[in-house]
Design an enzyme around this catalytic site. Sequence first.
Site, mmCIF file in Angstrom:
data_model
loop_
_atom_site.group_PDB
_atom_site.id
_atom_site.type_symbol
_atom_site.label_atom_id
_atom_site.label_comp_id
_atom_site.label_asym_id
_atom_site.label_seq_id
_atom_site.Cartn_x
_atom_site.Cartn_y
_atom_site.Cartn_z
ATOM 1 N N CYS A 22 -4.487 6.295 -4.753
ATOM 2 C CA CYS A 22 -3.898 4.954 -4.617
ATOM 3 C C CYS A 22 -2.435 5.054 -5.025
ATOM 4 C CB CYS A 22 -4.640 3.955 -5.503
ATOM 5 S SG CYS A 22 -3.990 2.264 -5.415
ATOM 6 N N HIS A 37 -2.345 -4.885 -10.318
ATOM 7 C CA HIS A 37 -2.987 -3.716 -10.922
ATOM 8 C C HIS A 37 -3.322 -3.964 -12.386
ATOM 9 C CE1 HIS A 37 -2.540 -0.701 -7.695
ATOM 10 N NE2 HIS A 37 -1.525 -1.462 -7.333
ATOM 11 N N GLY A 58 -1.292 2.260 -7.254
ATOM 12 C CA GLY A 58 -1.981 2.463 -8.538
ATOM 13 C C GLY A 58 -1.311 3.537 -9.370
ATOM 14 N N CYS A 93 0.863 -1.174 0.000
ATOM 15 C CA CYS A 93 0.000 0.000 0.000
ATOM 16 C C CYS A 93 0.902 1.228 0.000
ATOM 17 C CB CYS A 93 -0.918 0.017 1.231
ATOM 18 S SG CYS A 93 -1.928 1.514 1.369
ATOM 19 N N GLU A 117 -10.146 0.328 -6.068
ATOM 20 C CA GLU A 117 -9.226 -0.550 -5.349
ATOM 21 C C GLU A 117 -9.851 -1.896 -4.988
ATOM 22 O OE1 GLU A 117 -6.825 0.663 -2.143
ATOM 23 O OE2 GLU A 117 -6.568 2.718 -2.846
HETATM 24 N N1 LIG Z 1 -6.385 -2.101 -2.289
HETATM 25 C C1 LIG Z 1 -4.966 -2.494 -2.414
HETATM 26 C C2 LIG Z 1 -4.192 -2.168 -1.125
HETATM 27 C C3 LIG Z 1 -4.089 -0.666 -0.851
HETATM 28 C C4 LIG Z 1 -3.388 0.077 -1.960
HETATM 29 C C5 LIG Z 1 -3.550 1.598 -1.971
HETATM 30 N N2 LIG Z 1 -4.349 2.188 -0.928
HETATM 31 C C6 LIG Z 1 -2.198 2.303 -2.137
HETATM 32 O O1 LIG Z 1 -2.052 3.455 -1.683
HETATM 33 O O2 LIG Z 1 -1.316 1.696 -2.781
HETATM 34 C C7 LIG Z 1 -4.888 -3.992 -2.733
HETATM 35 O O3 LIG Z 1 -5.849 -4.728 -2.429
HETATM 36 O O4 LIG Z 1 -3.852 -4.405 -3.284
#
Ligand SMILES: N[C@H](CCC[C@H](N)C(=O)O)C(=O)O
Length: 282
Positions: free
Chosen positions: A224, A166, A227, A75, A215
């Site tokens: 994100c 991703h 992302g 994250c 997400e």
């Molecule tokens: N939802 C993401 C985790 C949080 C990523 C995001 N909040 C960031 O800042 O990279 C997943 O399931 O891989």
Amino acid sequence: MTLHFTKMHGLGNDFMVIDGIHQSPVLTPERIRQWADRHFGIGFDQLLIVEPPTTPNALFTYRIFNADGSEVGQCGNGARCFARFVLDKGLTTERDIPVDTKSGLITLHVTDDGNVTVDMGAPITEPSRIPFIADEASTAYRIALPTPIAGQTEVIVDALSMGNPHAVIDVTDVDRAPVDLLGSAIERHARFPERVNVGFMSIVDRHTIRLRVFERGAGETLACGTGACAAVVSGIRRGLLDSPCQVDLPGGSLSIAWAGATDAPVLMTGPAQTVFEGTLTE
Ligand SMILES: N[C@H](CCC[C@H](N)C(=O)O)C(=O)O
């Protein structure tokens, strides 16, 4: 049980952060989902917990749980908040902070202006390691949709991992992209066996993009970090972007740099804010 926590965010992607070194919370998916609820709980996109390191070079372990209770490998916005948290709580005085994650070691660097630069490691494009079901590696995968969405029966995505999976989709206008409909359809698509985060990217110029992200395990967030890294890597490897790249998300902007070599690390720079301290008594 009394549990102290800190509410933080990175560009509006918000977190419940817990010192798991001096506390030992019992984290079950059900409890995390209850705490994540924005009406009946604390409300957050992810829960982050600080634990002791598991490898000799790390100062801490950094664990991440989505609002749906699923534990994930990375994250980016959370990593910046993690760095701010361990410094503010006096858990370290270091400004370069190597941490273990489920996806390996990353290094957090707190800069004098209060921003944090995270070495997110190198991107992963081998389908089996994303994971993504594909006959061979590509930068443009054709994915059939289970039901037509916005008149489309299939969509072209780039797929890669930043320690979490991703899918990146090019759109002409992020404001008009079917983020919820298409994002949720692809998040759970059978070709992503561990589900996937879905980014909708429009290119402003060779050093600037706009991005919205649906997400995995949280739905659309205001920002994100991984992302943003995935979208910039995708744009650079397809010859559409140059490093560094400013990523304009609904919650604010991040700076992403990547030299372009497959083993080159992706560097993400942005803010991390503390909102309030809280205590749970159960
Ligand atoms: N939802 C993401 C985790 C949080 C990523 C995001 N909040 C960031 O800042 O990279 C997943 O399931 O891989």
